[in-house]
Design a protein around this motif. Structure first.
Motif, PDB file in Angstrom:
ATOM      1  N   GLY A 154       0.812  -1.201   0.000  1.00  0.00           N
ATOM      2  CA  GLY A 154       0.000   0.000   0.000  1.00  0.00           C
ATOM      3  C   GLY A 154       0.848   1.254   0.000  1.00  0.00           C
ATOM      4  N   GLY A 155       0.414   2.229   0.761  1.00  0.00           N
ATOM      5  CA  GLY A 155       1.158   3.489   0.824  1.00  0.00           C
ATOM      6  C   GLY A 155       2.298   3.482   1.813  1.00  0.00           C
ATOM      7  N   SER A 156       2.505   2.367   2.505  1.00  0.00           N
ATOM      8  CA  SER A 156       3.567   2.312   3.511  1.00  0.00           C
ATOM      9  C   SER A 156       4.966   2.320   2.915  1.00  0.00           C
ATOM     10  CB  SER A 156       3.405   1.071   4.397  1.00  0.00           C
ATOM     11  OG  SER A 156       2.257   1.172   5.200  1.00  0.00           O
ATOM     12  N   LEU A 157       5.079   1.762   1.697  1.00  0.00           N
ATOM     13  CA  LEU A 157       6.360   1.749   0.998  1.00  0.00           C
ATOM     14  C   LEU A 157       6.175   2.402  -0.359  1.00  0.00           C
ATOM     15  CD1 LEU A 157       7.764  -1.860   1.607  1.00  0.00           C
ATOM     16  CD2 LEU A 157       8.404   0.244   2.782  1.00  0.00           C
ATOM     17  N   SER A 158       7.071   3.310  -0.704  1.00  0.00           N
ATOM     18  CA  SER A 158       7.011   3.941  -2.016  1.00  0.00           C
ATOM     19  C   SER A 158       7.482   2.962  -3.080  1.00  0.00           C
ATOM     20  CB  SER A 158       7.886   5.191  -2.047  1.00  0.00           C
ATOM     21  OG  SER A 158       9.260   4.840  -1.935  1.00  0.00           O
ATOM     22  N   THR A 159       7.171   3.266  -4.321  1.00  0.00           N
ATOM     23  CA  THR A 159       7.638   2.434  -5.434  1.00  0.00           C
ATOM     24  C   THR A 159       9.158   2.368  -5.457  1.00  0.00           C
ATOM     25  OG1 THR A 159       5.691   3.032  -6.738  1.00  0.00           O
ATOM     26  CG2 THR A 159       7.587   2.155  -7.941  1.00  0.00           C
ATOM     27  N   GLN A 160       9.803   3.509  -5.178  1.00  0.00           N
ATOM     28  CA  GLN A 160      11.268   3.537  -5.178  1.00  0.00           C
ATOM     29  C   GLN A 160      11.831   2.673  -4.058  1.00  0.00           C
ATOM     30  OE1 GLN A 160      13.224   7.301  -4.285  1.00  0.00           O
ATOM     31  NE2 GLN A 160      14.766   6.864  -5.837  1.00  0.00           N
TER      32      GLN A 160
END
Length: 277
Positions: A154-160
């Motif tokens: 989810g939003g906890s980890l960025s794509t980068q």
């Protein structure tokens, strides 16, 4: 700039300049630089100094995009043959001329500290701490899991961050996630041996902040201990409060030059990861 065709001659030069490393090590390092996904428009491998068509000096460079716009370059393996040392300053000047790049030197030999300081580099890390994080208190609601590249965080980890964790896991690092309630906190460790190679440890390669490691040291330490690694090696400017261990001043100091002071706890895509410890 270095081209792939220069690799055989550079392997011989680097093996001469750094005799503690094998020719296979340098072959692997150059091959890694030649084929990694580096930022477009920047040198892929670094620079060399030539005389009569043969390399007499070299500096390897690892360019990495940090965030959306920032560029960082890990300067590595700077060597010039003794007969041409008078041109060494020209080599480094050419290598660090880009004003938008933050250059870091993560493994300078002690005899080069004054030289690189004279070139405008400043220290951002004074030493390292060898900690036993399992002795830190437990953190409520914290669970440690191996990073799963197929999982949606989810939003906890960025794509980068997901790409960073996956890339480092592929290179033999241990990519962990601390789950706390609905949040995911990333950590990357690199297996190392310290104290003359007698003690196995895990070097901190990436976390969002050292405060995150302090907060989750207990659960992280117990997971690492379960895997046979009781200690963690961390870059630090002093002994880190709340962690049991020893601080080693002037061990592994790190320098930078450029627009942004690097933060402690981020050695992502550095030479120790890409080339091997």
């Amino acid at each position: 700039m270095i081209a792939e065709a220069d690799a055989p001659a550079l392997v011989r030069l680097l093996a001469k300049g750094f005799p503690e490393r094998t020719a296979d090590y340098w072959s692997h390092a150059l091959e890694t630089l030649a084929h990694r996904d580096a930022p477009e428009g920047y040198p892929r491998m670094g620079y060399l100094l030539e005389h009569d068509g043969a390399p007499v000096g070299v500096i390897l460079m690892i360019f990495t995009r940090v965030g959306a716009e920032k560029i960082r370059c890990n300067i590595s393996s700077w060597y010039v043959e003794e007969s041409y040392r008078g041109y060494a300053s020209l080599l480094i000047a050419a290598a660090v001329r880009l004003k938008d790049v933050t250059y870091i030197n993560t493994s300078p030999a002690p005899h080069t500290w004054r030289v690189i300081e004279a070139q405008g580099f400043r220290r951002y890390c004074n030493g390292q701490m060898l900690a036993i994080p399992a002795l830190a208190p437990w953190t409520a609601n914290a669970r440690v899991k191996i990073f799963d590249a197929d999982r949606d965080y989810g939003g906890s980890l960025s794509t980068q961050e997901c790409a960073l964790l996956a890339a480092h896991a592929e290179r033999g690092c241990l990519s962990l996630i601390v789950h706390e309630k609905r949040e995911a906190h990333p950590f990357v460790f690199l297996p190392r041996r310290v104290l003359k190679g007698l003690v196995p440890t895990q070097q901190m390669i990436y976390c969002r902040s050292l405060a995150d490691f302090q907060r989750f040291a207990g659960p992280l330490g117990r997971e690492l201990l379960r895997r046979g690694h009781p200690t963690v090696l961390l870059d630090a400017t002093e002994k880190i409060p709340g962690l049991f261990g020893i601080y080693l001043h002037d061990r592994g100091p790190k320098y930078f030059k450029g627009p942004e002071r690097p933060r402690l706890g981020d050695l992502a895509f550095s030479e120790s990861v890409l080339f091997g410890p």
